[in-house]
Design an enzyme around this catalytic site. Sequence first.
Site, short mmCIF file in Angstrom:
data_model
loop_
_atom_site.label_atom_id
_atom_site.label_comp_id
_atom_site.label_asym_id
_atom_site.label_seq_id
_atom_site.Cartn_x
_atom_site.Cartn_y
_atom_site.Cartn_z
CG HIS A 1 -0.03 7.14 5.99
ND1 HIS A 1 -0.40 7.80 4.84
CD2 HIS A 1 1.19 6.61 5.76
CE1 HIS A 1 0.58 7.68 3.95
NE2 HIS A 1 1.56 6.96 4.48
CD GLU B 1 -5.07 0.84 6.90
OE1 GLU B 1 -6.20 0.89 6.37
OE2 GLU B 1 -4.08 1.40 6.40
C1 GAR Z 1 -6.41 2.44 3.73
O1 GAR Z 1 -5.39 1.50 3.58
C2 GAR Z 1 -5.86 3.75 4.27
O2 GAR Z 1 -4.77 3.58 5.12
C3 GAR Z 1 -5.43 4.41 2.99
O3 GAR Z 1 -6.46 4.15 2.09
C4 GAR Z 1 -6.97 2.84 2.37
C5 GAR Z 1 -8.48 2.92 2.36
O4 GAR Z 1 -9.02 1.63 2.39
N1 GAR Z 1 -5.21 5.81 3.20
C6 GAR Z 1 -4.19 6.46 2.67
O5 GAR Z 1 -3.39 5.95 1.90
C7 GAR Z 1 -4.10 7.93 3.08
N2 GAR Z 1 -2.83 8.48 2.70
P1 GAR Z 1 -10.55 1.39 2.68
O6 GAR Z 1 -11.33 2.30 1.74
O7 GAR Z 1 -10.78 -0.04 2.39
O8 GAR Z 1 -10.79 1.74 4.12
#
Ligand code: GAR
Length: 191
Positions: free
Chosen positions: A104, A174
């Site tokens: 998250h 992340e």
């Molecule tokens: C990430 O920042 C993740 O933390 C978020 O979606 C993005 C996906 O990025 N998730 C949420 O907000 C869940 N509540 P990505 O497709 O480039 O990995």
Amino acid sequence: MKHIAIFASGTGSNARKIVDYFRDNEHVKVNLIISNNANAPVLEMAKDNGIDTFIINRDYFYDSTQILSELNTFAIDFIALAGFLWLIPTYLVNAYNQAIVNIHPALLPKYGGKGMYGMNVHKAVYEAKEKETGITIHFVNEKYDEGAIIFQATCSISSEDTPKEIAKKVLQLEHQYFSKVIDDILMTTNK
Ligand code: GAR
């Protein structure tokens, strides 16, 4: 060998990092990517890496338990949610007890819950004039963003940062930590 399925609905930059991280690993293999979006760029990445993909719709996911057979076929031990925005149904939480993790883009319990994803989170953090934000990796239960927290990392927000810049800093965290945390969980538990 432990097998991971990644659930992702969007760009899949975290999914890509996880795939890269475990590429030559002798004990862990990402062998399935599941998405609710047939046009998600993450599927292209899966194809490029020779990873099987599976598209789900709401009826399939919530009104049947068929996905369990699919996960069984691929001998999936562990599930990583990487930008997957649907609530995980109880049957799946129970089948993968303490073996589903989500990332998250904020410091839970703040800025979590339904509707709190992607830029919505960063805009809320910005509007609240927070001095720091970060990431949370947590086990998944039947509620949005409420499972036990496994790991958090923070970054500072300067007064000049826009929501877009906050998003960039958070995504970097992340990418830096998600795969490693998954690896640690797999090494220290029998999942
Ligand atoms: C990430 O920042 C993740 O933390 C978020 O979606 C993005 C996906 O990025 N998730 C949420 O907000 C869940 N509540 P990505 O497709 O480039 O990995």
